[in-house]
Design a protein around this motif. Structure first.
Motif, PDB file in Angstrom:
ATOM      1  N   HIS A 495     -24.176   8.255  39.229  1.00 27.28           N
ATOM      2  CA  HIS A 495     -25.329   7.342  39.210  1.00 27.28           C
ATOM      3  C   HIS A 495     -25.641   6.965  37.764  1.00 27.28           C
ATOM      4  O   HIS A 495     -25.540   7.822  36.862  1.00 27.28           O
ATOM      5  CB  HIS A 495     -26.544   8.019  39.861  1.00 27.28           C
ATOM      6  CG  HIS A 495     -27.677   7.091  40.170  1.00 27.28           C
ATOM      7  ND1 HIS A 495     -28.555   6.627  39.210  1.00 27.28           N
ATOM      8  CD2 HIS A 495     -28.070   6.524  41.345  1.00 27.28           C
ATOM      9  CE1 HIS A 495     -29.448   5.833  39.771  1.00 27.28           C
ATOM     10  NE2 HIS A 495     -29.182   5.748  41.078  1.00 27.28           N
ATOM     11  N   ASP A 497     -28.372   6.585  36.267  1.00 28.25           N
ATOM     12  CA  ASP A 497     -29.569   7.229  35.710  1.00 28.25           C
ATOM     13  C   ASP A 497     -29.516   8.749  35.741  1.00 28.25           C
ATOM     14  O   ASP A 497     -30.495   9.413  35.387  1.00 28.25           O
ATOM     15  CB  ASP A 497     -30.821   6.760  36.469  1.00 28.25           C
ATOM     16  CG  ASP A 497     -31.070   5.270  36.307  1.00 28.25           C
ATOM     17  OD1 ASP A 497     -30.799   4.751  35.201  1.00 28.25           O
ATOM     18  OD2 ASP A 497     -31.525   4.631  37.273  1.00 28.25           O
ATOM     19  N   ILE A 498     -28.399   9.321  36.154  1.00 25.00           N
ATOM     20  CA  ILE A 498     -28.345  10.771  36.293  1.00 25.00           C
ATOM     21  C   ILE A 498     -28.347  11.439  34.910  1.00 25.00           C
ATOM     22  O   ILE A 498     -27.680  10.983  33.978  1.00 25.00           O
ATOM     23  CB  ILE A 498     -27.105  11.205  37.107  1.00 25.00           C
ATOM     24  CG1 ILE A 498     -27.239  12.666  37.550  1.00 25.00           C
ATOM     25  CG2 ILE A 498     -25.815  10.980  36.348  1.00 25.00           C
ATOM     26  CD1 ILE A 498     -26.230  13.073  38.616  1.00 25.00           C
ATOM     27  N   ILE A 499     -29.143  12.503  34.757  1.00 22.93           N
ATOM     28  CA  ILE A 499     -29.228  13.227  33.483  1.00 22.93           C
ATOM     29  C   ILE A 499     -29.021  14.712  33.734  1.00 22.93           C
ATOM     30  O   ILE A 499     -29.259  15.213  34.838  1.00 22.93           O
ATOM     31  CB  ILE A 499     -30.579  12.996  32.756  1.00 22.93           C
ATOM     32  CG1 ILE A 499     -31.734  13.536  33.607  1.00 22.93           C
ATOM     33  CG2 ILE A 499     -30.778  11.545  32.397  1.00 22.93           C
ATOM     34  CD1 ILE A 499     -33.066  13.539  32.877  1.00 22.93           C
ATOM     35  N   ARG A 500     -28.571  15.404  32.695  1.00 25.53           N
ATOM     36  CA  ARG A 500     -28.366  16.840  32.789  1.00 25.53           C
ATOM     37  C   ARG A 500     -28.722  17.500  31.454  1.00 25.53           C
ATOM     38  O   ARG A 500     -28.641  16.885  30.397  1.00 25.53           O
ATOM     39  CB  ARG A 500     -26.896  17.173  33.130  1.00 25.53           C
ATOM     40  CG  ARG A 500     -26.498  16.838  34.565  1.00 25.53           C
ATOM     41  CD  ARG A 500     -27.195  17.730  35.563  1.00 25.53           C
ATOM     42  NE  ARG A 500     -26.791  17.453  36.941  1.00 25.53           N
ATOM     43  CZ  ARG A 500     -27.459  16.629  37.758  1.00 25.53           C
ATOM     44  NH1 ARG A 500     -28.554  16.002  37.327  1.00 25.53           N
ATOM     45  NH2 ARG A 500     -27.049  16.444  38.983  1.00 25.53           N
ATOM     46  N   VAL A 533     -29.363  14.963  28.604  1.00 27.17           N
ATOM     47  CA  VAL A 533     -28.349  13.979  28.227  1.00 27.17           C
ATOM     48  C   VAL A 533     -28.040  13.106  29.427  1.00 27.17           C
ATOM     49  O   VAL A 533     -27.822  13.612  30.532  1.00 27.17           O
ATOM     50  CB  VAL A 533     -27.064  14.685  27.750  1.00 27.17           C
ATOM     51  CG1 VAL A 533     -25.974  13.658  27.441  1.00 27.17           C
ATOM     52  CG2 VAL A 533     -27.353  15.541  26.530  1.00 27.17           C
ATOM     53  N   LYS A 534     -28.032  11.801  29.207  1.00 27.75           N
ATOM     54  CA  LYS A 534     -27.676  10.865  30.261  1.00 27.75           C
ATOM     55  C   LYS A 534     -26.150  10.879  30.411  1.00 27.75           C
ATOM     56  O   LYS A 534     -25.418  10.646  29.452  1.00 27.75           O
ATOM     57  CB  LYS A 534     -28.172   9.465  29.901  1.00 27.75           C
ATOM     58  CG  LYS A 534     -28.479   8.595  31.089  1.00 27.75           C
ATOM     59  CD  LYS A 534     -29.210   7.330  30.656  1.00 27.75           C
ATOM     60  CE  LYS A 534     -29.598   6.494  31.873  1.00 27.75           C
ATOM     61  NZ  LYS A 534     -30.338   5.285  31.471  1.00 27.75           N
ATOM     62  N   ILE A 535     -25.680  11.144  31.608  1.00 26.49           N
ATOM     63  CA  ILE A 535     -24.251  11.334  31.825  1.00 26.49           C
ATOM     64  C   ILE A 535     -23.457  10.063  31.507  1.00 26.49           C
ATOM     65  O   ILE A 535     -22.356  10.129  30.952  1.00 26.49           O
ATOM     66  CB  ILE A 535     -23.965  11.793  33.269  1.00 26.49           C
ATOM     67  CG1 ILE A 535     -24.668  13.129  33.538  1.00 26.49           C
ATOM     68  CG2 ILE A 535     -22.469  11.933  33.503  1.00 26.49           C
ATOM     69  CD1 ILE A 535     -24.236  14.252  32.621  1.00 26.49           C
ATOM     70  N   ASP A 537     -24.174   7.858  29.251  1.00 26.82           N
ATOM     71  CA  ASP A 537     -24.068   7.777  27.783  1.00 26.82           C
ATOM     72  C   ASP A 537     -23.015   8.750  27.269  1.00 26.82           C
ATOM     73  O   ASP A 537     -22.278   8.447  26.323  1.00 26.82           O
ATOM     74  CB  ASP A 537     -25.422   8.094  27.140  1.00 26.82           C
ATOM     75  CG  ASP A 537     -26.465   7.009  27.405  1.00 26.82           C
ATOM     76  OD1 ASP A 537     -26.061   5.889  27.772  1.00 26.82           O
ATOM     77  OD2 ASP A 537     -27.666   7.297  27.250  1.00 26.82           O
ATOM     78  N   LEU A 564     -30.837  13.524  40.733  1.00 28.30           N
ATOM     79  CA  LEU A 564     -30.726  12.668  39.553  1.00 28.30           C
ATOM     80  C   LEU A 564     -30.992  13.479  38.300  1.00 28.30           C
ATOM     81  O   LEU A 564     -30.407  13.250  37.248  1.00 28.30           O
ATOM     82  CB  LEU A 564     -31.724  11.505  39.618  1.00 28.30           C
ATOM     83  CG  LEU A 564     -31.277  10.260  40.394  1.00 28.30           C
ATOM     84  CD1 LEU A 564     -32.382   9.224  40.391  1.00 28.30           C
ATOM     85  CD2 LEU A 564     -30.008   9.674  39.793  1.00 28.30           C
ATOM     86  N   TYR A 565     -31.888  14.442  38.397  1.00 25.38           N
ATOM     87  CA  TYR A 565     -32.212  15.283  37.249  1.00 25.38           C
ATOM     88  C   TYR A 565     -32.490  16.691  37.745  1.00 25.38           C
ATOM     89  O   TYR A 565     -32.944  16.896  38.871  1.00 25.38           O
ATOM     90  CB  TYR A 565     -33.433  14.749  36.482  1.00 25.38           C
ATOM     91  CG  TYR A 565     -34.692  14.660  37.308  1.00 25.38           C
ATOM     92  CD1 TYR A 565     -35.606  15.708  37.322  1.00 25.38           C
ATOM     93  CD2 TYR A 565     -34.956  13.542  38.099  1.00 25.38           C
ATOM     94  CE1 TYR A 565     -36.751  15.639  38.092  1.00 25.38           C
ATOM     95  CE2 TYR A 565     -36.103  13.470  38.872  1.00 25.38           C
ATOM     96  CZ  TYR A 565     -36.998  14.515  38.868  1.00 25.38           C
ATOM     97  OH  TYR A 565     -38.138  14.449  39.630  1.00 25.38           O
TER      98      TYR A 565
END
Length: 638
Positions: A495, A497-500, A533-535, A537, A564-565
């Motif tokens: 996605h 907007d997915i971040i980790r 961190v946005k995946i 990016d 998503l997060y």
């Protein structure tokens, strides 16, 4: 001029003159020096009148010099690498050559009647020695300087980020090294007061927006980051993106600790950055003395010892010289690697590597009975979200029941402290894996309270640690992206907007150890994972760093159970600080031990039916905040 350029290109393409070429040049210098000595000794008129006789004598001197050159091997070295030792040998060879020439001259005069050869007097010999030595030295220095000039086009122009000791030391290594791999173009500083400064003759540029473009205008191809500026560089994501997008290679150290600040720093200490080096992270500080006091001379058991986290835990615990390490994992080949590591690096630490499943209660009890561990670090778990979404029965048997087996045995055999490694996916879980870990947390916390209340006989303190994704772990996103880049793409991201959150494995394990020392039982420790961190990016930056072109990023949609997060705390929880600002204690809802045990008994029985819906339904009853996302189990939430 054209001939000179062709000869120069020929020489520098070959890399070195042949030995006979160097000897030939040295002999010509000796001949010329003889002429200079003859001219100054006899004067211009006599020099012209006896030119051919003097020439014959100087040829004899040249041959004697050639013998001296052979004695001292002055021609066998590579001229561009000439050093003081080479210059000393050249001087000695000149001296021996002149002495032999002078002796031959004395013999000639003693014999008499030999007028065809005129040798040098003492004055002429001294002039010849001085002239020959100087010209031979100049020859070598000239070739060395000329080589540096011609090779500069092949050296990579670099800028150095950092103007303190680290940056200056890097610059000196570039300027003084024999191999011209880099040529220094500029310095970059964060201090505005350096705006008009020059260091080692190179301009200092102030770090601001557009700095990468300024460096491109200076023809910079590589940015060397001083170890003293590593943390500041990682925090400046805009600067990183500028240099990556400008196509300027970045070289740095993973951590400043790799350079002690005392020894000479060279560019060889640096390596081309990996994506892990650029992720923002703060320095992790732990109380090493407290950890050492807890583990030194103790019996320690680690489950999941062959996994990413478990194997690092093994290495970090072994440093403190425990009395015995008992290591358990069901993966045979990785466990063999752990055994080899222990034999190579920690041969003085008593250890036993055991292949077995934590769900095998009889086998685990024998291990506890034989080894009586005082400290247990429980890292064994099935952790891959999509796999557990498809196999909830295995998540229950391995994660939930396996944890219960180890926890109950720890109480039975008097373990002092049980540290369970959990996950941020246990907070408001949206998938089977996260929920299974939350059930593990509930059991351990309720068992600890039952011991405190006296309802269960035991001394074990149960401590839980939660953190997010660790870099370099098996199946993590970065190794997957690297493999996809090698294959030419596309990079798949679920996605846009997915971040980790990300943390290095060694850093996470240090925090686990410190949480274990400060825990008194019943706590769930939460780690400060830094900035998310946005995946997408991350994917773009990895593509840029690889230098690959036209690699596509493809969005595939969220996988079953994926968020998503990730959250480190649920909305109903809060935290209290500890003495380590990177570690907090979560205040969570407490469960009764008898209820928790009853729930696990029922859940385990249902798992043997392999009815996915029935298993997950029971899990949702135990953990009401478990709401499935992008999953077939969403129907159970209605």
């Amino acid at each position: 001029m054209r001939i000179f350029c062709r000869l120069s290109n020929w020489y520098f393409s070959k890399g070195a003159l042949p030995y006979w070429g160097v000897l030939f040049l040295d002999c010509l210098i000796a001949l010329f020096s003889g002429y200079v000595g003859s001219y100054l000794e006899h004067g211009g008129l006599e020099f012209a009148q006896h030119f051919w006789q003097l020439t014959a004598g100087n040829i004899v001197c040249m041959l004697l010099f050639a013998v001296a050159f052979r004695m001292f091997h002055t021609y066998s070295g590579i001229l561009r690498f000439s050093s003081l030792v080479d210059l000393e040998r050249v001087g000695l060879a000149s001296f021996v050559g002149v002495v032999m020439s002078y002796i031959v001259g004395i013999v000639q005069n003693a014999l008499g009647g030999v007028n065809c050869i005129i040798m040098h007097s003492l004055f002429g010999s001294v002039v010849m020695f001085v002239c020959a030595s100087m010209l031979l030295w100049v020859e070598r220095m000239f070739v060395r300087a000329l080589f540096d000039i011609f090779k500069v086009d092949k050296a990579l122009p670099v800028a150095i980020y950092g103007t303190m000791e680290g940056g200056v030391s890097l610059a000196n290594s570039i300027l003084t090294t024999k191999e011209k791999k880099y040529v220094l173009q500029a310095f970059i500083s964060d201090g505005y007061d350096m705006r008009k400064a020059y260091i080692l003759g190179k301009k200092v540029f102030i770090n601001k927006k557009g700095i990468a473009e300024l460096m491109r205008n200076q023809h910079v191809k590589v940015l060397l980051v001083s170890p003293l500026k590593s943390e500041a560089f990682r925090e400046n994501q805009a600067m990183i993106d500028e240099f990556v997008q400008a196509g300027i290679k970045i070289m740095m150290m993973p951590t400043a600790e790799e350079w002690d600040g005392k020894s000479d720093l060279t560019y060889n200490h640096l390596h081309e950055i990996e994506i892990e080096d650029l992720l923002p992270r703060e320095k992790i500080e732990v109380d090493m003395n407290a950890i050492g006091a807890m583990l030194r001379g103790k019996r320690v058991l680690i489950t999941g010892a062959a996994g990413s986290i478990g194997s690092e835990m093994v290495r970090q615990v072994a440093v403190y010289k425990p009395a015995e390490l008992t290591l358990i994992d069901q993966a045979e080949t990785p466990m063999h690697s752990v055994r080899l590591t222990m034999a190579r690096q920690f041969a003085d630490v008593k250890n036993e590597t055991i292949v077995g499943s934590i769900t095998d209660k009889a086998f685990m009890e024998k291990i506890f009975e034989d080894h009586r561990p005082e400290y247990v670090f429980h890292a064994a778990a099935y952790k891959h979200v999509p796999m557990m979404e498809d196999n909830p029965a295995m998540a229950v048997r391995n994660n939930v029941n396996g944890t219960r087996v180890i926890a109950d045995l720890a109480v039975k055999y008097g373990t002092k402290k049980f540290v369970m490694i959990s996950t941020d996916k246990a907070v408001n879980p949206t998938n089977v894996m996260g929920c299974s870990k939350r059930i593990c947390e509930i059991y351990c916390q309720s068992l600890n309270q039952a011991i405190v209340d006296g309802r269960v006989k035991g001394v074990t303190q149960f401590v839980t640690t939660r953190f997010g994704n660790v870099l370099g772990s098996n199946g993590s996103v970065i190794p997957i992206f690297k493999e996809l880049i090698r294959k030419g793409g596309p990079l798949t991201v679920t996605h846009p907007d997915i971040i980790r959150y990300f943390m290095l494995i060694p850093e996470a394990c240090k925090l686990v150890l410190e949480a274990g020392t400060m825990g008194k039982g019943g706590e769930i420790f939460v780690f400060d994972m830094g900035k998310p961190v946005k995946i997408v990016d991350l994917a773009r930056r990895m593509i840029s760093l690889s230098g690959a072109k036209n690699i596509e990023i493809k969005f595939t949609g969220l996988r079953d159970g994926e968020k998503l997060y990730e959250e480190l705390l649920s909305t109903k929880e809060n935290t209290i600080p500890t003495q380590n600002r990177k570690i907090m204690v979560a205040k969570v809802r407490e469960y009764d031990y008898e209820e928790a045990k009853k729930n696990e008994d029922e859940l385990l029985q249902i798992s043997y039916t392999h009815d996915d819906m029935a298993i997950v339904k029971k899990m949702k009853e135990i953990v009401p905040e478990y709401k499935s996302q992008v999953s077939k189990y969403q129907v159970l939430d209605k």
